[in-house]
Design a protein around this motif. Structure first.
Motif, mmCIF file in Angstrom:
data_model
loop_
_atom_site.group_PDB
_atom_site.id
_atom_site.type_symbol
_atom_site.label_atom_id
_atom_site.label_comp_id
_atom_site.label_asym_id
_atom_site.label_seq_id
_atom_site.Cartn_x
_atom_site.Cartn_y
_atom_site.Cartn_z
ATOM 1 N N SER A 241 3.822 2.281 -5.856
ATOM 2 C CA SER A 241 3.547 2.711 -7.225
ATOM 3 C C SER A 241 3.846 1.597 -8.209
ATOM 4 C CB SER A 241 4.415 3.921 -7.579
ATOM 5 O OG SER A 241 4.198 4.995 -6.712
ATOM 6 N N ILE B 238 0.033 5.650 -8.526
ATOM 7 C CA ILE B 238 0.720 5.964 -7.271
ATOM 8 C C ILE B 238 -0.268 5.855 -6.121
ATOM 9 C CG2 ILE B 238 2.337 7.488 -8.471
ATOM 10 C CD1 ILE B 238 0.825 9.865 -7.205
ATOM 11 N N SER B 239 0.264 5.891 -4.914
ATOM 12 C CA SER B 239 -0.578 5.810 -3.707
ATOM 13 C C SER B 239 -1.568 4.663 -3.800
ATOM 14 C CB SER B 239 -1.322 7.141 -3.494
ATOM 15 O OG SER B 239 -0.419 8.206 -3.374
ATOM 16 N N ASP C 231 -7.319 -1.365 -5.042
ATOM 17 C CA ASP C 231 -6.888 -1.301 -6.435
ATOM 18 C C ASP C 231 -6.503 -2.679 -6.972
ATOM 19 O OD1 ASP C 231 -5.216 1.766 -5.622
ATOM 20 O OD2 ASP C 231 -7.109 1.548 -6.719
ATOM 21 N N LYS D 179 -3.798 1.417 -3.229
ATOM 22 C CA LYS D 179 -4.586 0.947 -2.106
ATOM 23 C C LYS D 179 -4.944 -0.519 -2.325
ATOM 24 C CE LYS D 179 -6.836 5.492 -1.911
ATOM 25 N NZ LYS D 179 -8.141 6.206 -1.952
ATOM 26 N N PRO E 92 0.834 -1.217 0.000
ATOM 27 C CA PRO E 92 0.000 0.000 0.000
ATOM 28 C C PRO E 92 0.861 1.257 0.000
ATOM 29 C CG PRO E 92 -0.898 -1.612 1.510
ATOM 30 C CD PRO E 92 0.424 -2.170 1.032
ATOM 31 N N VAL E 93 0.375 2.243 -0.689
ATOM 32 C CA VAL E 93 0.995 3.544 -0.985
ATOM 33 C C VAL E 93 2.153 3.427 -1.966
ATOM 34 C CG1 VAL E 93 0.280 4.487 1.260
ATOM 35 C CG2 VAL E 93 2.640 3.722 0.944
ATOM 36 N N ARG F 61 -4.531 9.923 -8.511
ATOM 37 C CA ARG F 61 -3.525 8.888 -8.219
ATOM 38 C C ARG F 61 -3.011 8.206 -9.484
ATOM 39 N NH1 ARG F 61 -4.912 4.487 -5.504
ATOM 40 N NH2 ARG F 61 -7.092 4.505 -6.171
#
Length: 126
Positions: A17, A84-85, A90, A87, A14-15, A67
């Motif tokens: 890329s 990016i970022s 995703d 979760k 998580p977070v 994002r």
């Protein structure tokens, strides 16, 4: 023969890329609207982002706005999805698709796309 090949998926925390690529053979992607879609287990495939053939206008689903970034690389006949970022929500198989039309991509439905890739798995987990 037209072929779209996605790559760049994988396991990310998580977070983190990732950058997905959609490389084409048999077509010049600059002349196509390109969409990125994703499908998680038990959930219908959803549109994530797209870029229009007419003017390169873009669209992002609310869930990824700010994002994810879609872009073209004409020299490589490739479309990218920079994420990016990331979760956990995703997590999905991500597909690219190409549509031979001139409407703004935001109004193009999934069933109007002409060519699809085989997908690449993105897993966001710690």
């Amino acid at each position: 023969q037209v072929q779209l090949v996605e790559s760049g998926g994988g396991l990310v925390q998580p977070v983190g890329s990732l950058r997905l690529s959609c490389a084409a053979s048999g077509v010049t992607l600059d002349y196509y609207t390109i969409g990125w879609f994703r499908q998680a287990p038990g959930i219908e495939r959803e549109g994530v982002s797209c870029i229009s053939s007419s003017d390169d206008s873009t669209y992002y689903a609310d869930s990824v706005q700010g994002r994810f970034t879609i872009s073209r690389d004409s020299a490589r006949n490739t479309v990218y999805l920079q994420m990016i970022s990331l979760k956990p929500e995703d997590t999905a198989v991500y597909y690219c698709a190409a549509q031979a039309g001139w409407d703004p991509c935001a109004v193009v439905s999934q069933d109007e796309y002409d060519y699809w890739g085989q997908g690449t798995q993105v897993t966001v987990s710690s």
